[in-house]
Write an enzyme that holds these catalytic residues in place. Structure first.
Site, PDB file in Angstrom:
ATOM      1  CB  CYS A 290       5.446  -5.898   9.451  1.00 22.93           C
ATOM      2  SG  CYS A 290       6.653  -5.301  10.666  1.00 22.93           S
TER       3      CYS A 290
ATOM      4  CB  CYS B 265       2.354   7.022   3.861  1.00 28.84           C
ATOM      5  SG  CYS B 265       2.546   5.769   5.110  1.00 28.84           S
TER       6      CYS B 265
ATOM      7  CB  CYS C 211       0.174  -2.814  13.542  1.00 31.10           C
ATOM      8  SG  CYS C 211       0.755  -2.627  11.856  1.00 31.10           S
TER       9      CYS C 211
ATOM     10  CB  CYS D 289       2.892  -3.849  16.653  1.00 30.15           C
ATOM     11  SG  CYS D 289       4.667  -3.493  16.552  1.00 30.15           S
TER      12      CYS D 289
ATOM     13  CB  CYS E 218      -0.350   0.900   9.366  1.00 29.54           C
ATOM     14  SG  CYS E 218       1.175   0.031   9.317  1.00 29.54           S
TER      15      CYS E 218
ATOM     16  CD  GLU F  96      -2.600  -1.078   2.620  1.00 30.85           C
ATOM     17  OE1 GLU F  96      -3.355  -2.011   2.837  1.00 30.85           O
ATOM     18  OE2 GLU F  96      -2.494  -0.097   3.355  1.00 30.85           O
TER      19      GLU F  96
END
Ligand code: SAH
Ligand code: SF4
Length: 350
Positions: free
Chosen positions: A104, A97, A111, A108, A331, A84
């Site tokens: 990832c 961004c 997220c 976390c 995100c 994205e």
């Protein structure tokens, strides 16, 4: 062609005269265009031959807010990986961004990208191409009231930039040396990979560093940011302070405000102490809820009180409006949604 080293583009050009490589490099980095047809100083057969190799991805989805000030792309690489990129227009500033990884590995809890897991790293060319694509589109179709070119790059899309250090470094080099951006208009946001912060401080480009802190005690932080077990808060704060001392660039502390987790006035006071010691400022971002977590943002009064405590303690604090909620701009959210349910342009988030 972004996957090819920009200084060796001649390798793609066979019998063309030597100046062609420089012309092509300018079309890729300095004045990007959407199609090779627009590369007007290259011969037509060459433009046709390079057409398929122009972008390292195709545009899967483009979403625009009703006001037109935020645009989001879901980009698809030939191997099927999707990333994205979000473009936001302000008066005097156009910010992009960018993603640095597909997924990832940091996990976390709040997220969307972390909930998805890690798929692969992005190459430097795939990172820079996100900026080049935005510049190509903006040239023809700028965001209302904003500069028709990317002025600021934030590495805050999918992925942990310092877990993909070499490619991110090369992307920064190309942004500064070839695209022509100033290092200070580039922000690298990290979950807190301490050796990566030290390495970045030693690079020739004084980029802005953002540290995603989110908690003032190791117990809370390790719960929501698992990598904290490896790089605890004291080490992270020391590395952030060193970054400032070495580069002269003020660090920003990112603080995703989560109801019942990190939103009390006492926490704000302790955060203010850390920020003062680091000479940092604080960006407060109310949590954007994600489909796979029950966490929620605090109510408005709690958010305002948190920011007020920081400011009373003499810390520069900004409350970041969540841009593009309706288009899943937080995100990793668009990608999660694509895999779980039909896409809506302005449906409520989670
Ligand atoms: N991996 C890097 C950069 C990408 S995340 C990092 O963690 O810093 C960019 C920012 O978005 C981080 O500050 C992250 O904590 C924040 N973020 C992630 N998910 C969020 C959510 N659901 N709501 C609000 N902020 C979020
Ligand atoms: Fe990765 Fe950053 Fe999301 Fe954490 S917040 S999972 S580091 S992208």
């Amino acid at each position: 062609m972004y996957l090819h080293p920009p200084e060796r583009l001649d390798e793609l050009l066979d019998d063309e005269p030597p100046y062609r490589a420089r012309q092509l490099r300018d079309w890729l980095y300095r004045t990007p265009v959407r199609t090779t047809d627009e590369m007007t100083n290259l011969p037509a057969p060459l433009r046709a031959r390079l057409a398929d190799r122009h972008w390292p991805f195709s545009v899967d989805t483009e979403l625009v807010t009703p006001e037109g000030d935020t645009r989001k792309w879901l980009l698809r690489a030939p191997d099927g990986a999707t990333i994205e990129t979000v473009l936001m227009g302000y008066r005097g500033r156009t910010t992009i961004c960018v993603s640095t990884q597909v997924g990832c590995a940091m996990g976390c809890t709040f997220c969307a990208t972390g909930q998805f897991g890690f798929e692969r790293h992005l190459a430097a060319g795939e990172i820079v191409a996100q900026v080049a694509w935005a510049n190509a589109v903006l040239g023809a179709d700028p965001l209302p009231g904003a500069p028709p070119r990317v002025t600021n790059v934030v590495f805050m899309g999918m992925g942990e930039p310092l877990a993909n250090y070499d490619e991110v470094r090369e992307a920064i080099r190309r942004l500064v040396e070839l695209v022509g951006m100033s290092a200070r208009s580039i922000t690298v946001s990290t979950v807190g990979i301490v050796p990566g912060i030290r390495q970045l401080a030693a690079e020739p480009w004084p980029v802005t560093l953002a540290i995603s802190l989110h908690a003032v005690d190791d117990e809370t932080r390790s719960e929501i940011v698992p990598i904290n077990r490896r790089y605890p808060i004291d080490d992270l704060v020391a590395a952030g302070r060193e970054y400032f001392d070495r580069t002269g660039r003020r660090v920003s502390l990112e603080w995703t405000l989560i109801a019942g987790t990190n939103d009390t006035p006492e926490t704000a006071r302790r955060l203010a102490g850390i920020a003062r010691r680091m000479r940092a400022h604080v960006n407060v971002i109310p949590l954007n809820p994600t489909p796979r977590s029950s966490s929620r943002p605090p109510d408005r009064a709690t958010i305002d009180r948190f920011v007020a405590v920081l400011r009373r303690a003499g810390v520069r604090a900004t409350l970041r409006a969540t841009r593009g909620r309706g288009i899943e701009a937080a995100c990793g959210q668009l990608r999660v949604r694509r895999s779980e349910e039909p896409l809506t342009l302005d449906g409520p988030v989670a």
